[in-house]
Design a protein around this motif. Structure first.
Motif, PDB file in Angstrom:
ATOM      1  N   UNK A 179      -1.509   3.693  -4.679  1.00  0.00           N
ATOM      2  CA  UNK A 179      -1.045   2.332  -4.986  1.00  0.00           C
ATOM      3  C   UNK A 179      -0.526   1.663  -3.717  1.00  0.00           C
ATOM      4  N   UNK A 180       0.243   2.403  -2.923  1.00  0.00           N
ATOM      5  CA  UNK A 180       0.761   1.858  -1.674  1.00  0.00           C
ATOM      6  C   UNK A 180      -0.372   1.477  -0.725  1.00  0.00           C
ATOM      7  N   UNK A 181      -1.391   2.309  -0.663  1.00  0.00           N
ATOM      8  CA  UNK A 181      -2.531   2.023   0.202  1.00  0.00           C
ATOM      9  C   UNK A 181      -3.255   0.765  -0.259  1.00  0.00           C
ATOM     10  N   UNK A 182      -3.458   0.654  -1.566  1.00  0.00           N
ATOM     11  CA  UNK A 182      -4.142  -0.518  -2.107  1.00  0.00           C
ATOM     12  C   UNK A 182      -3.335  -1.791  -1.876  1.00  0.00           C
ATOM     13  N   UNK A 183      -2.010  -1.675  -1.952  1.00  0.00           N
ATOM     14  CA  UNK A 183      -1.148  -2.849  -1.807  1.00  0.00           C
ATOM     15  C   UNK A 183      -1.058  -3.337  -0.365  1.00  0.00           C
TER      16      UNK A 183
END
Length: 261
Positions: A179-183
């Motif tokens: 999720x952090x990578x996508x954000x």
């Protein structure tokens, strides 16, 4: 109506559930969870409950402990072995049609429904009753009122051999790092949806749990969960065409090729 004639529709009306009650291979599961001081387990154990219904609690049958849940977050997906042990304990087999229902005012049965799907219960065999236990009773549905004891994760033999044979590592789940990578990606192929109320999304209302920061993930879109439910009855989803309109109004194309988290 036989178990197999239920087909694959995930959402079943009270009428359809009443018609399927008592048929071989049909299992009703109380998946109630409330963001309040209501005790779902105590309500189930005391009754009334749909006759013969089993109990599944998303906070109890979940990943716990620093090794698998270092942030000690509630209702994280269970391990495959824990889910399988729970299914054996409530006498659910991989070939059963499972119908999830909830008590009056319960808006979280969809999470129990999704847990069954993510953990490997076969496609087309997990359903969500549209309407509450109260509506079931009002329509003449059979209930039990004798006291019972619901299963608890602490009492299960996790890791041993199980009859339930389709449990898997939860599918369609993103880890926090993903999720952090996508954000933070410059050109992400992921749409992040925040299902909280608009007031919480916009940091205009306090979070219900102590210590949680206010605000939202940068770049995420807000689709408040209550806008997807019928006005005045959170145990029912709106019709499909209305759901599509809600998502479109909040800037989400449900037909997108992007991943939706």
């Amino acid at each position: 109506m036989s178990a197999t004639s239920l087909g694959t529709p995930p959402l079943l009306s009270i009428k359809e559930c009443l018609s399927s009650f008592g048929r071989p291979g049909i299992v009703f599961v109380d998946g109630s969870w409330h963001m309040s001081d209501r005790d779902e387990r105590a309500e189930y154990e005391k009754g009334p409950r749909i006759a013969g219904a089993r109990f599944f609690h998303i906070d109890d049958i979940s990943s716990r402990g620093s090794a698998v849940n270092p942030k000690d977050l509630p209702h994280m997906m269970p391990s495959a072995s824990l889910f399988a042990a729970a299914m054996d304990a409530i006498n659910v087999s991989s070939g059963d049609h499972v119908i999830i229902y909830g008590t009056e005012g319960c808006m979280a049965t969809s999470r129990a429904y999704y847990t069954f799907k993510a953990m490997g219960h076969p496609e087309g065999l997990v359903h969500l009753m549209q309407g509450s236990l109260k509506e079931w009773q009002e329509r003449g549905g059979k209930v039990d009122t004798d006291p019972v004891n619901a299963i608890k994760a602490a009492d299960l033999d996790v890791g041993g051999e199980t009859k339930y044979d389709t449990a898997r590592r939860a599918s369609n789940i993103y880890a926090m790092e993903e999720v952090l990578e996508a954000a933070t990606a410059d050109d992400s192929d992921t749409i992040i949806i925040d299902a909280r109320s608009a007031a919480r999304f916009n940091a205009e209302a306090p979070e219900p749990r102590p210590g949680l920061r206010m605000g939202h993930i940068p770049g995420s879109l807000n689709v408040p969960f209550n806008d997807l439910l019928e006005s005045g009855n959170v145990t029912k989803f709106k019709p499909v065409d209305e759901l599509r309109t809600v998502f479109n109004n909040y800037g989400v194309d449900v037909d997108t090729d992007k991943k939706i988290v």
